[in-house]
Write a protein that holds these residues in place. Structure first.
Motif, short mmCIF file in Angstrom:
data_model
loop_
_atom_site.label_atom_id
_atom_site.label_comp_id
_atom_site.label_asym_id
_atom_site.label_seq_id
_atom_site.Cartn_x
_atom_site.Cartn_y
_atom_site.Cartn_z
N GLU A 61 0.18 2.38 -5.22
CA GLU A 61 -1.21 2.79 -5.35
C GLU A 61 -1.37 3.88 -6.40
O GLU A 61 -2.37 3.92 -7.12
CB GLU A 61 -1.76 3.24 -3.99
N GLU A 62 -0.37 4.77 -6.51
CA GLU A 62 -0.39 5.77 -7.57
C GLU A 62 -0.34 5.09 -8.94
O GLU A 62 -1.06 5.47 -9.88
CB GLU A 62 0.79 6.74 -7.42
N GLY A 107 0.79 -1.23 0.00
CA GLY A 107 0.00 0.00 0.00
C GLY A 107 0.82 1.27 0.00
O GLY A 107 0.25 2.36 -0.09
#
Length: 257
Positions: free
Chosen positions: A80-81, A75
């Motif tokens: 996540e980007e 995470g």
């Protein structure tokens, strides 16, 4: 930030290319994800934000490891980007390679930034070869020596070793060694660009082009000839290996051939 691609990539047949008009290439998304993540976290860390300080400490534990290998880092690390940028893609090629590239660049930045609150160590337009050249110059000048010694520098040898690496693990270890030296001298690096190069490097047909970029970055960062000693590289020669002439291809040298 314009990067060199192979002929296959330029034609849209390489997995690093989208193959669709007006659609960004895969490695450009890798660069964007890395840059977005670090650009958000870096100013928070410089302002001593507790959450950012804790996140960088976690990221450093992943330096040199593969994405998802450290469960504590699930995470974080720009993944996540990257997932957000890829949300609209179907049959996204080489997702694992993209994740490795973003994660490795992000964790190396965290290592580079450690204990430094004065300046951000992620700076655009400071490529790997140029950063190594700047570090060599700082060290030679600090000893009162001329640029004549640049070609024989152990730092140049370390950059060449990055180019001759044959696995992601080897590249990670050798980049980590360079980053630790850059950290000591507070010389910054463009981690978005590095992430894009690491993604392309993992695709064998694109590897020689990335190796040539690292050599070219080192070459272009050479000081003006007027400021160099008599032992400096000759005009038109290759700064990473002065034995190569202007007309010679040095991708083979960088690949250890």
């Amino acid at each position: 930030m314009t990067t060199t691609t192979t002929g296959a990539a330029a034609e849209g047949s390489s997995p690093t290319s989208s193959g669709r008009a007006g659609t960004p290439s895969v490695h450009s998304l890798v660069m964007r994800a890395t840059d977005t993540y670090i650009a958000r976290l870096q100013p928070l860390y410089l302002n001593d934000n507790p959450a950012a300080v804790a996140e960088l400490a976690r990221l450093r534990r992943g330096a040199g490891k593969r994405a998802h290998q450290v469960q504590d880092l699930w995470g974080v690390g720009g993944l996540e980007e990257l997932a957000g940028l890829l949300a609209g893609w179907r049959d996204f090629p080489r997702r694992t390679d993209a994740e490795h590239a973003v994660f490795l660049a992000s964790t190396l930045w965290a290592l580079h930034q450690q204990s430094g609150r004065e300046h951000g160590m992620h700076v655009k337009e400071r490529p790997l070869g140029g950063a190594v050249r700047a570090l060599i110059r700082l060290k030679t000048e600090s000893r009162g020596h001329s640029g004549d010694e640049e070609e024989g520098s152990p730092l140049r040898t370390r950059l060449v070793r990055v180019g001759t690496a044959e696995s992601v693990e080897s590249v990670a270890v050798r980049l980590r060694e360079i980053v630790l030296l850059l950290r000591t001298a507070r010389v910054p690096l463009d981690y978005g660009r590095l992430a894009g190069q690491l993604h392309r490097w993992q695709y064998r047909p694109d590897r020689a082009a990335v190796q040539r970029e690292w050599g070219r970055e080192f070459h272009l960062a050479a000081p003006p000839r007027a400021t160099r000693g008599k032992g400096g590289a000759a005009d038109g020669g290759d700064a990473i290996d002065p034995s190569l002439g202007a007309s010679e291809e040095y991708g083979g040298y960088a690949a250890g051939e």
